[in-house]
Design a protein around this motif. Structure first.
Motif, PDB file in Angstrom:
ATOM      1  N   ASP A  14       0.855  -1.188   0.000  1.00 16.23           N
ATOM      2  CA  ASP A  14       0.000   0.000   0.000  1.00 16.23           C
ATOM      3  C   ASP A  14       0.894   1.242   0.000  1.00 16.23           C
ATOM      4  O   ASP A  14       1.221   1.790   1.040  1.00 16.23           O
ATOM      5  CB  ASP A  14      -0.912  -0.007   1.218  1.00 16.23           C
ATOM      6  CG  ASP A  14      -1.968   1.085   1.165  1.00 16.23           C
ATOM      7  OD1 ASP A  14      -2.074   1.752   0.123  1.00 16.23           O
ATOM      8  OD2 ASP A  14      -2.676   1.271   2.161  1.00 16.23           O
ATOM      9  N   ALA A  15       1.348   1.631  -1.177  1.00 15.12           N
ATOM     10  CA  ALA A  15       2.226   2.785  -1.320  1.00 15.12           C
ATOM     11  C   ALA A  15       2.049   3.365  -2.721  1.00 15.12           C
ATOM     12  O   ALA A  15       1.532   2.713  -3.618  1.00 15.12           O
ATOM     13  CB  ALA A  15       3.684   2.388  -1.109  1.00 15.12           C
ATOM     14  N   LEU A  16       2.483   4.579  -2.897  1.00 18.35           N
ATOM     15  CA  LEU A  16       2.428   5.222  -4.206  1.00 18.35           C
ATOM     16  C   LEU A  16       3.632   4.786  -5.032  1.00 18.35           C
ATOM     17  O   LEU A  16       4.747   4.663  -4.510  1.00 18.35           O
ATOM     18  CB  LEU A  16       2.433   6.739  -4.055  1.00 18.35           C
ATOM     19  CG  LEU A  16       1.244   7.327  -3.291  1.00 18.35           C
ATOM     20  CD1 LEU A  16       1.442   8.821  -3.091  1.00 18.35           C
ATOM     21  CD2 LEU A  16      -0.056   7.048  -4.008  1.00 18.35           C
ATOM     22  N   ASP A  17       3.426   4.555  -6.312  1.00 21.77           N
ATOM     23  CA  ASP A  17       4.508   4.156  -7.201  1.00 21.77           C
ATOM     24  C   ASP A  17       5.598   5.219  -7.188  1.00 21.77           C
ATOM     25  O   ASP A  17       5.325   6.409  -7.310  1.00 21.77           O
ATOM     26  CB  ASP A  17       3.967   3.964  -8.619  1.00 21.77           C
ATOM     27  CG  ASP A  17       4.984   3.336  -9.546  1.00 21.77           C
ATOM     28  OD1 ASP A  17       5.908   2.653  -9.056  1.00 21.77           O
ATOM     29  OD2 ASP A  17       4.850   3.525 -10.769  1.00 21.77           O
ATOM     30  N   GLY A  18       6.814   4.800  -7.006  1.00 18.38           N
ATOM     31  CA  GLY A  18       7.942   5.730  -6.991  1.00 18.38           C
ATOM     32  C   GLY A  18       8.290   6.254  -5.605  1.00 18.38           C
ATOM     33  O   GLY A  18       9.260   6.984  -5.445  1.00 18.38           O
ATOM     34  N   THR A  19       7.492   5.893  -4.592  1.00 18.86           N
ATOM     35  CA  THR A  19       7.778   6.341  -3.233  1.00 18.86           C
ATOM     36  C   THR A  19       9.052   5.668  -2.737  1.00 18.86           C
ATOM     37  O   THR A  19       9.194   4.455  -2.851  1.00 18.86           O
ATOM     38  CB  THR A  19       6.612   5.967  -2.291  1.00 18.86           C
ATOM     39  OG1 THR A  19       5.423   6.574  -2.769  1.00 18.86           O
ATOM     40  CG2 THR A  19       6.867   6.439  -0.880  1.00 18.86           C
ATOM     41  N   PRO A  20       9.994   6.421  -2.183  1.00 19.61           N
ATOM     42  CA  PRO A  20      11.222   5.805  -1.682  1.00 19.61           C
ATOM     43  C   PRO A  20      10.922   4.845  -0.528  1.00 19.61           C
ATOM     44  O   PRO A  20      10.074   5.126   0.311  1.00 19.61           O
ATOM     45  CB  PRO A  20      12.061   6.974  -1.179  1.00 19.61           C
ATOM     46  CG  PRO A  20      11.406   8.197  -1.681  1.00 19.61           C
ATOM     47  CD  PRO A  20       9.995   7.860  -2.027  1.00 19.61           C
ATOM     48  N   VAL A  21      11.602   3.731  -0.501  1.00 16.90           N
ATOM     49  CA  VAL A  21      11.483   2.778   0.599  1.00 16.90           C
ATOM     50  C   VAL A  21      12.668   3.016   1.525  1.00 16.90           C
ATOM     51  O   VAL A  21      13.818   2.890   1.115  1.00 16.90           O
ATOM     52  CB  VAL A  21      11.478   1.332   0.075  1.00 16.90           C
ATOM     53  CG1 VAL A  21      11.446   0.348   1.222  1.00 16.90           C
ATOM     54  CG2 VAL A  21      10.296   1.124  -0.864  1.00 16.90           C
TER      55      VAL A  21
END
Length: 51
Positions: A14-21
């Protein structure tokens, strides 16, 4: 930084595409709450049709 051999493939994240991990940790039952978890009714209503 990403580079060769530094790819992580996940499912149902559950995250936005391209969000840094920033940090990856496994879920361990031993670190989960030992008592029953209470949730406000409005949160249950909000998440009722999430999936």
């Amino acid at each position: 930084m990403s580079g060769p051999g530094r790819a992580l493939h996940v499912a149902d994240l559950d995250a936005l595409d391209g969000t840094p991990v920033l940090d990856i940790k496994p879920y361990l039952r031993e670190f989960a709450p030992q008592d029953e978890v209470w949730q406000a009714p409005w949160a249950t209503n909000l998440m009722h049709q999430y999936y």
